[in-house]
Motif scaffolding. Structure first.
Motif, short mmCIF file in Angstrom:
data_model
loop_
_atom_site.label_atom_id
_atom_site.label_comp_id
_atom_site.label_asym_id
_atom_site.label_seq_id
_atom_site.Cartn_x
_atom_site.Cartn_y
_atom_site.Cartn_z
N THR A 8 0.82 -1.21 0.00
CA THR A 8 0.00 0.00 0.00
C THR A 8 0.85 1.27 0.00
OG1 THR A 8 -0.12 -0.13 2.39
CG2 THR A 8 -1.92 -1.13 1.14
N LYS A 9 2.04 1.23 0.62
CA LYS A 9 2.89 2.41 0.66
C LYS A 9 3.44 2.78 -0.72
CE LYS A 9 4.41 2.04 5.45
NZ LYS A 9 5.57 1.88 6.34
N THR A 10 3.59 1.74 -1.55
CA THR A 10 4.12 2.04 -2.89
C THR A 10 3.15 2.81 -3.74
OG1 THR A 10 3.32 -0.11 -3.65
CG2 THR A 10 5.58 0.01 -2.85
N ASN A 11 1.86 2.66 -3.44
CA ASN A 11 0.85 3.35 -4.24
C ASN A 11 0.40 4.67 -3.59
OD1 ASN A 11 0.85 1.24 -6.11
ND2 ASN A 11 -0.63 0.07 -4.89
N GLN A 12 0.98 5.00 -2.42
CA GLN A 12 0.56 6.23 -1.78
C GLN A 12 1.09 7.46 -2.54
OE1 GLN A 12 1.84 6.13 2.26
NE2 GLN A 12 0.10 4.91 2.96
N LYS A 13 0.35 8.53 -2.45
CA LYS A 13 0.73 9.77 -3.12
C LYS A 13 1.73 10.55 -2.25
CE LYS A 13 -1.21 14.00 -5.01
NZ LYS A 13 -2.45 14.79 -5.23
N THR A 14 2.72 11.09 -2.88
CA THR A 14 3.70 11.89 -2.15
C THR A 14 3.11 13.27 -1.88
OG1 THR A 14 5.51 10.74 -3.28
CG2 THR A 14 6.03 12.83 -2.19
N HIS A 15 2.97 13.60 -0.60
CA HIS A 15 2.40 14.88 -0.22
C HIS A 15 3.52 15.93 -0.14
CE1 HIS A 15 -1.62 13.31 0.73
NE2 HIS A 15 -0.97 12.23 1.16
N ARG A 16 3.40 16.95 -0.90
CA ARG A 16 4.39 18.02 -0.93
C ARG A 16 3.77 19.30 -0.36
NH1 ARG A 16 6.88 17.36 -7.05
NH2 ARG A 16 7.61 15.19 -6.81
N GLU A 17 4.68 20.18 0.16
CA GLU A 17 4.19 21.46 0.67
C GLU A 17 3.80 22.35 -0.51
OE1 GLU A 17 6.36 22.47 4.75
OE2 GLU A 17 7.75 22.30 3.09
N ARG A 18 2.68 23.00 -0.33
CA ARG A 18 2.18 23.81 -1.44
C ARG A 18 3.05 25.04 -1.65
NH1 ARG A 18 -1.62 28.03 -0.13
NH2 ARG A 18 -1.66 28.45 2.12
N HIS A 19 3.02 25.52 -2.86
CA HIS A 19 3.80 26.71 -3.18
C HIS A 19 2.99 27.95 -2.83
CE1 HIS A 19 1.26 27.56 -6.66
NE2 HIS A 19 1.25 26.23 -6.85
N GLN A 20 3.64 29.09 -2.99
CA GLN A 20 2.96 30.36 -2.69
C GLN A 20 1.85 30.59 -3.70
OE1 GLN A 20 2.28 32.41 -0.36
NE2 GLN A 20 4.06 33.79 -0.21
N PRO A 21 0.64 30.85 -3.23
CA PRO A 21 -0.45 31.13 -4.17
C PRO A 21 -0.14 32.33 -5.06
CG PRO A 21 -1.29 30.73 -1.97
CD PRO A 21 0.19 30.84 -1.85
N GLU A 22 -0.74 32.34 -6.22
CA GLU A 22 -0.49 33.42 -7.17
C GLU A 22 -0.92 34.76 -6.60
OE1 GLU A 22 1.06 33.38 -9.97
OE2 GLU A 22 1.46 31.23 -9.94
#
Length: 253
Positions: A8-22
């Motif tokens: 299940t870990k192999t299919n998990q999505k990598t959560h990244r910190e969001r960038h600065q909004p426009e």
């Protein structure tokens, strides 16, 4: 079951910190967690340092004092000695402004020659006359004491009685074929001699001043030499002496 967790870990999505909004792009980059950690650690270190310094200040004796606090100051976080200005007389300042060592040495040699010439003419024997002394005369009776004349007894002129040296007799003065000595002539001779001694005193002081200036100029020229290491100040200069520096010994190749 464990194999299912790994799958299940192999299919998990990598959560990244969001960038600065426009809409907030004009505010700059958005601070990430790693940036916050670095900022927080720096803040905590500074807060601990300030707390430690405050504690040291509270524990410090308010009456504590050291003379080196006056003679030094902190520059770029390093204690450095304050440079003390040399004291000069007005005559020395005028000569220092010329900044010509050869000129000062030339004038000092001239003054030294004039001093030698005056000293050869004046024998410095007048100081003997200033020394208190007694001359005892032995007389026979009271009548001879009343009629006693020191000038007649010594066979010299009355104006020469105050001298202990260079006191010629009347016969010696007559044999010299000199003009008649009166009080006015003797006073004139004494005045000339006094003026000669005054000139000698001024020449000696002038020669000493020039020697001090020459030494100060030589020290300044030696300090400008960038090939040698900076010397250590042993004794600051004054109006009577040049500053004394000590250079570290360097072996010449």
């Amino acid at each position: 079951m464990s194999s299912w967790k790994k799958a299940t870990k192999t299919n998990q999505k990598t959560h990244r910190e969001r960038h600065q909004p426009e809409a907030r792009k004009h505010l700059g980059l958005l601070e990430k967690k790693k940036d916050y950690i670095a900022r927080a650690r720096d803040f905590q270190e500074k807060r601990a340092t300030i707390k430690l310094l405050r504690k040291r200040a509270l524990n410090k004796n308010p009456d504590e004092f050291h003379f080196h606090m006056i003679n030094s100051k902190v520059m770029d976080g390093v204690h450095r000695e304050k440079d003390k200005e040399d004291k000069h007389t007005p005559e020395q300042i005028k000569l220092l402004e010329t900044r010509d060592l050869k000129y000062v040495a030339f004038k000092r040699n001239i003054e030294a020659r004039k001093v030698d010439k005056l000293q050869s003419q004046l024998h410095m024997i007048d100081t003997v006359n200033e020394t208190p002394n007694q001359h005892i005369f032995f007389l026979n009776d009271d009548t001879e004491i009343k009629n006693f004349n020191p000038a007649e007894r010594l066979g010299t002129h009355p104006a020469l009685l105050s001298r202990r040296t260079n006191r010629p007799t009347l016969n010696a003065i007559k044999s010299m074929k000199l003009p008649e000595l009166d009080d006015k002539t003797i006073t004139k001779f004494e005045q000339k001699k006094h003026m000669a001694y005054k000139e000698l005193e001024k020449r000696v002081d002038r020669e000493r001043e020039l020697t001090i200036v020459q030494q100060k100029l030589e020290i300044r020229r030696a300090l400008k030499d960038k090939k040698t290491r900076k010397p250590k100040l042993v004794k600051p200069g004054s109006k009577d002496t040049a500053p004394i520096y000590k250079w570290k010994f360097e072996r010449k190749r």
